[in-house]
Design a protein around this motif. Sequence first.
Motif, PDB file in Angstrom:
ATOM      1  N   ASP A 103     -23.067  -0.364 -10.056  1.00 18.48           N
ATOM      2  CA  ASP A 103     -24.138  -0.566 -11.030  1.00 18.48           C
ATOM      3  C   ASP A 103     -24.121   0.479 -12.148  1.00 18.48           C
ATOM      4  OD1 ASP A 103     -25.458  -2.794  -9.711  1.00 18.48           O
ATOM      5  OD2 ASP A 103     -26.105  -1.323  -8.203  1.00 18.48           O
ATOM      6  N   LEU A 104     -23.344   1.542 -11.982  1.00 19.26           N
ATOM      7  CA  LEU A 104     -23.434   2.674 -12.905  1.00 19.26           C
ATOM      8  C   LEU A 104     -23.139   2.307 -14.358  1.00 19.26           C
ATOM      9  CD1 LEU A 104     -22.028   5.624 -10.804  1.00 19.26           C
ATOM     10  CD2 LEU A 104     -24.391   5.195 -11.498  1.00 19.26           C
ATOM     11  N   ALA A 105     -22.146   1.483 -14.619  1.00 19.54           N
ATOM     12  CA  ALA A 105     -21.837   1.111 -16.007  1.00 19.54           C
ATOM     13  C   ALA A 105     -23.008   0.363 -16.639  1.00 19.54           C
ATOM     14  CB  ALA A 105     -20.563   0.272 -16.070  1.00 19.54           C
ATOM     15  N   GLY A 106     -23.592  -0.577 -15.909  1.00 19.52           N
ATOM     16  CA  GLY A 106     -24.732  -1.323 -16.426  1.00 19.52           C
ATOM     17  C   GLY A 106     -25.959  -0.448 -16.615  1.00 19.52           C
ATOM     18  N   ILE A 107     -26.175   0.476 -15.686  1.00 18.94           N
ATOM     19  CA  ILE A 107     -27.295   1.402 -15.813  1.00 18.94           C
ATOM     20  C   ILE A 107     -27.129   2.265 -17.054  1.00 18.94           C
ATOM     21  CG2 ILE A 107     -28.366   3.450 -14.785  1.00 18.94           C
ATOM     22  CD1 ILE A 107     -27.910   2.126 -12.020  1.00 18.94           C
ATOM     23  N   ALA A 108     -25.924   2.803 -17.263  1.00 13.90           N
ATOM     24  CA  ALA A 108     -25.676   3.659 -18.432  1.00 13.90           C
ATOM     25  C   ALA A 108     -25.850   2.883 -19.733  1.00 13.90           C
ATOM     26  CB  ALA A 108     -24.278   4.264 -18.346  1.00 13.90           C
ATOM     27  N   GLU A 109     -25.413   1.631 -19.762  1.00 16.67           N
ATOM     28  CA  GLU A 109     -25.558   0.809 -20.968  1.00 16.67           C
ATOM     29  C   GLU A 109     -27.034   0.529 -21.240  1.00 16.67           C
ATOM     30  OE1 GLU A 109     -26.319  -2.505 -23.368  1.00 16.67           O
ATOM     31  OE2 GLU A 109     -26.482  -2.716 -21.199  1.00 16.67           O
ATOM     32  N   LEU A 110     -27.785   0.188 -20.199  1.00 19.61           N
ATOM     33  CA  LEU A 110     -29.216  -0.073 -20.372  1.00 19.61           C
ATOM     34  C   LEU A 110     -29.952   1.209 -20.753  1.00 19.61           C
ATOM     35  CD1 LEU A 110     -31.542  -2.055 -20.308  1.00 19.61           C
ATOM     36  CD2 LEU A 110     -31.683  -1.721 -17.826  1.00 19.61           C
ATOM     37  N   GLU A 111     -29.569   2.320 -20.185  1.00 19.02           N
ATOM     38  CA  GLU A 111     -30.158   3.616 -20.532  1.00 19.02           C
ATOM     39  C   GLU A 111     -30.030   3.890 -22.026  1.00 19.02           C
ATOM     40  OE1 GLU A 111     -31.503   7.780 -19.845  1.00 19.02           O
ATOM     41  OE2 GLU A 111     -31.803   5.893 -18.795  1.00 19.02           O
ATOM     42  N   ALA A 112     -28.851   3.642 -22.584  1.00 19.30           N
ATOM     43  CA  ALA A 112     -28.610   3.894 -24.011  1.00 19.30           C
ATOM     44  C   ALA A 112     -29.485   2.997 -24.884  1.00 19.30           C
ATOM     45  CB  ALA A 112     -27.138   3.690 -24.338  1.00 19.30           C
ATOM     46  N   ARG A 113     -29.733   1.758 -24.445  1.00 18.97           N
ATOM     47  CA  ARG A 113     -30.602   0.860 -25.213  1.00 18.97           C
ATOM     48  C   ARG A 113     -32.070   1.231 -25.084  1.00 18.97           C
ATOM     49  NH1 ARG A 113     -30.661  -4.435 -23.697  1.00 18.97           N
ATOM     50  NH2 ARG A 113     -29.405  -4.181 -21.842  1.00 18.97           N
TER      51      ARG A 113
ATOM     52  N   PRO B  39     -23.490   8.898 -18.229  1.00 17.98           N
ATOM     53  CA  PRO B  39     -22.986   8.289 -16.988  1.00 17.98           C
ATOM     54  C   PRO B  39     -22.776   9.346 -15.893  1.00 17.98           C
ATOM     55  CG  PRO B  39     -21.892   7.307 -18.868  1.00 17.98           C
ATOM     56  CD  PRO B  39     -22.713   8.470 -19.404  1.00 17.98           C
ATOM     57  N   ALA B  40     -22.351  10.538 -16.263  1.00 15.44           N
ATOM     58  CA  ALA B  40     -22.148  11.605 -15.274  1.00 15.44           C
ATOM     59  C   ALA B  40     -23.467  11.999 -14.605  1.00 15.44           C
ATOM     60  CB  ALA B  40     -21.504  12.816 -15.931  1.00 15.44           C
ATOM     61  N   THR B  41     -24.552  11.968 -15.366  1.00 12.54           N
ATOM     62  CA  THR B  41     -25.855  12.285 -14.786  1.00 12.54           C
ATOM     63  C   THR B  41     -26.234  11.242 -13.741  1.00 12.54           C
ATOM     64  OG1 THR B  41     -26.600  13.422 -16.776  1.00 12.54           O
ATOM     65  CG2 THR B  41     -28.311  12.610 -15.292  1.00 12.54           C
ATOM     66  N   PHE B  42     -26.031   9.969 -14.062  1.00 12.86           N
ATOM     67  CA  PHE B  42     -26.339   8.926 -13.087  1.00 12.86           C
ATOM     68  C   PHE B  42     -25.412   9.014 -11.871  1.00 12.86           C
ATOM     69  CE2 PHE B  42     -28.534   6.911 -16.690  1.00 12.86           C
ATOM     70  CZ  PHE B  42     -29.745   6.683 -16.080  1.00 12.86           C
ATOM     71  N   TRP B  43     -24.175   9.361 -12.098  1.00 18.78           N
ATOM     72  CA  TRP B  43     -23.239   9.549 -10.993  1.00 18.78           C
ATOM     73  C   TRP B  43     -23.786  10.627 -10.044  1.00 18.78           C
ATOM     74  CZ3 TRP B  43     -18.958   6.878  -9.599  1.00 18.78           C
ATOM     75  CH2 TRP B  43     -18.152   7.440  -8.617  1.00 18.78           C
ATOM     76  N   ALA B  44     -24.223  11.742 -10.621  1.00 18.38           N
ATOM     77  CA  ALA B  44     -24.776  12.838  -9.810  1.00 18.38           C
ATOM     78  C   ALA B  44     -26.057  12.413  -9.097  1.00 18.38           C
ATOM     79  CB  ALA B  44     -25.033  14.056 -10.691  1.00 18.38           C
ATOM     80  N   GLU B  45     -26.874  11.603  -9.756  1.00 17.21           N
ATOM     81  CA  GLU B  45     -28.103  11.132  -9.123  1.00 17.21           C
ATOM     82  C   GLU B  45     -27.787  10.297  -7.875  1.00 17.21           C
ATOM     83  OE1 GLU B  45     -31.668  11.544 -10.042  1.00 17.21           O
ATOM     84  OE2 GLU B  45     -30.564  13.271 -10.794  1.00 17.21           O
ATOM     85  N   LEU B  46     -26.855   9.348  -8.005  1.00 12.26           N
ATOM     86  CA  LEU B  46     -26.499   8.535  -6.842  1.00 12.26           C
ATOM     87  C   LEU B  46     -25.824   9.364  -5.760  1.00 12.26           C
ATOM     88  CD1 LEU B  46     -25.283   5.056  -8.156  1.00 12.26           C
ATOM     89  CD2 LEU B  46     -27.537   5.750  -7.373  1.00 12.26           C
ATOM     90  N   ALA B  47     -25.083  10.373  -6.154  1.00 11.98           N
ATOM     91  CA  ALA B  47     -24.436  11.253  -5.173  1.00 11.98           C
ATOM     92  C   ALA B  47     -25.462  12.090  -4.419  1.00 11.98           C
ATOM     93  CB  ALA B  47     -23.418  12.155  -5.865  1.00 11.98           C
ATOM     94  N   GLY B  48     -26.673  12.193  -4.952  1.00  9.39           N
ATOM     95  CA  GLY B  48     -27.724  12.978  -4.327  1.00  9.39           C
ATOM     96  C   GLY B  48     -28.475  12.268  -3.222  1.00  9.39           C
ATOM     97  N   ARG B  49     -28.010  11.076  -2.838  1.00  5.57           N
ATOM     98  CA  ARG B  49     -28.662  10.362  -1.747  1.00  5.57           C
ATOM     99  C   ARG B  49     -28.437  11.104  -0.439  1.00  5.57           C
ATOM    100  NH1 ARG B  49     -26.382   4.479  -3.419  1.00  5.57           N
ATOM    101  NH2 ARG B  49     -24.565   5.734  -3.660  1.00  5.57           N
ATOM    102  N   PRO B  50     -29.346  11.127   0.487  1.00  5.43           N
ATOM    103  CA  PRO B  50     -30.554  10.315   0.587  1.00  5.43           C
ATOM    104  C   PRO B  50     -31.768  10.912  -0.124  1.00  5.43           C
ATOM    105  CG  PRO B  50     -30.291  11.513   2.611  1.00  5.43           C
ATOM    106  CD  PRO B  50     -29.105  11.858   1.733  1.00  5.43           C
ATOM    107  N   ARG B  51     -31.652  12.151  -0.631  1.00  2.50           N
ATOM    108  CA  ARG B  51     -32.821  12.713  -1.319  1.00  2.50           C
ATOM    109  C   ARG B  51     -33.164  11.905  -2.565  1.00  2.50           C
ATOM    110  NH1 ARG B  51     -34.413  18.877  -2.945  1.00  2.50           N
ATOM    111  NH2 ARG B  51     -35.859  18.259  -4.580  1.00  2.50           N
ATOM    112  N   ARG B  52     -32.168  11.421  -3.263  1.00  2.40           N
ATOM    113  CA  ARG B  52     -32.391  10.559  -4.422  1.00  2.40           C
ATOM    114  C   ARG B  52     -32.350   9.104  -3.969  1.00  2.40           C
ATOM    115  NH1 ARG B  52     -33.474  14.958  -7.138  1.00  2.40           N
ATOM    116  NH2 ARG B  52     -32.475  15.288  -9.142  1.00  2.40           N
ATOM    117  N   SER B  53     -33.258   8.297  -4.499  1.00  6.01           N
ATOM    118  CA  SER B  53     -33.334   6.880  -4.158  1.00  6.01           C
ATOM    119  C   SER B  53     -33.439   6.080  -5.448  1.00  6.01           C
ATOM    120  CB  SER B  53     -34.559   6.626  -3.263  1.00  6.01           C
ATOM    121  OG  SER B  53     -34.638   5.270  -2.900  1.00  6.01           O
TER     122      SER B  53
END
Length: 152
Positions: free
Chosen positions: A10-20, A29-43
């Motif tokens: 989902d990361l590419a779509g999330i990054a594209e929607l974020e920019a809009r 995109p790197a920030t979202f990558w890090a957010e997903l890597a932070g699971r389970p603390r990040r949801s």
Amino acid sequence: MRLRDAGWRDLAGIAELEARCFPVDPWSPATFWAELAGRPRRSYVVAVDDVGELAGYAGLDLSGDLADVMTIAVDPARRGSGLGARLLEELHTRAGAGGAAAVMLEVRADNGPARGLYAAHGYRVLRTRPGYYRSADGTPAVDALVLRKELP
């Protein structure tokens, strides 16, 4: 509209929607990558329509008895449909299931629709962070409002 856990695909779509949704200062995109890597603390959750198009997403930091809404975004063409409320309510459910007694977030002081959504869901202003967000046109920065909601 279906809500499901966000995944790496989902990361590419999330990054594209974020920019809009946030053209002034979008997360990378790197920030979202890090957010997903932070699971389970990040949801993170995504909203997908019947044809598989990403319509929105939201993320939460679960840190014990206090959770933080990291982000919520709804495709501009789908705003006003109640999707933002569904995403926020899903974050509340996840926060409660994770043991949180309250949820906090920051919102741009000039974002009336988001402020209305949060107020309708029981958030109260705790304080203001002056000049926290960049402005779109080079004028002085925009204040952030720090909000809190107690969970039932």
